[in-house]
Motif scaffolding. Sequence first.
Motif: not given
Length: 265
Positions: A101-103, A115-116, A118-119, A123, A172-173
Motif C-alpha cells: 500500500w502507498s497513498g 488521490d482517489w 491512485y488509492d 489498493s 478511498s482507502y
Amino acid sequence: MNSLKSLFSLKDKVALITGGAGYLGSEISYTLAELGANIIIASRDYEACKLKCSEIEQHFNNTITATAIQLDLMSKDSIKACFQQIEDDFGGLDILVNNSWSGNKNSFESISDEDWDYDIEMSLNSVFRCIKTAVPQLREKKGVILNITSMYGHVAPDYRIYDGIQYTNPPSYGAAKAGVIQFTKYLASFLAPHQIRVNCLSPGPFPHPQTQENTEFMEKLGSKNPLNRIGQPHEIKGAVALLCSNASSYMTGQNICVDGGWAVW
C-alpha cells in the motif's frame, strides 16, 4: 494423523509478499520464512527489498532463500514481468500475499480525484491484476491467496478521534479495502474448483512508529477497542501462519480481524 507441525509447515513452498519489506510486510515475510517457505519480496523499492531479503536469510542461517524483485503495482507490464520471473526462476508460486500500500493522508474534504484514483488503483485494482496474473501458477500448485485488507474495509473511521489531515484515514482507502474483502469472497467461490483458497486478514490499529509519537492520538486510537491498546507488528504473525498454511485447509472466503476486538463494540 496430521500433526500441527506438519499442518503449519511451508517447507519448499514459494511465497510472494508484495510490500514485504514494510512495517507489517516484514512480519509477514519473517513468518513465512520461519515456516520454511522460500520467499520473494517485491515492491518499487528494490534496494529495501534486497536489504530485507539479506536480513531474513541471515536470520534463518540460509536455510531458506529470500529473493527481491522490483515490482511497480501501478504498471501492468511490471506485474506481468514479476510473475514471469517467478515462473522462470522458481517454476511457479504456492502462496500470494497482496500486502502493498502507498497513498496520501486525506479527509473527505481534502481528497482530490487524483488521490482517489491512485488509492483505488493501488489498493484494489493492483490486487485484481496480481491475482489474475498469478492464478495459472496457483492452479498448478493448488495454492493460497492472502489479501491484507483493513478494519476500515468493514467499519468506518470514528471522526471524533481524528484531528485534521495528518492522522486521518482517507475515504478511498476504506472503499478500496472493502472492495478487496468482497473480491476475496468472490474468488473463494470461483477459484474453489481449482482448489485455490482465498482469505483476508484485516489488521486493526497498527500505526507506524512515526505516528506513535503522537501519544494523545495513540490513547484515543487504543481506547477504541476492548483490549485498550494499539497492535504490535508481531501480533499478526499467528493469523498469517494460519491462513497461508494447511492449518486452514478448510477455510476460504474468510476475513480474519486482528484488531483487538475493534468491531465488537
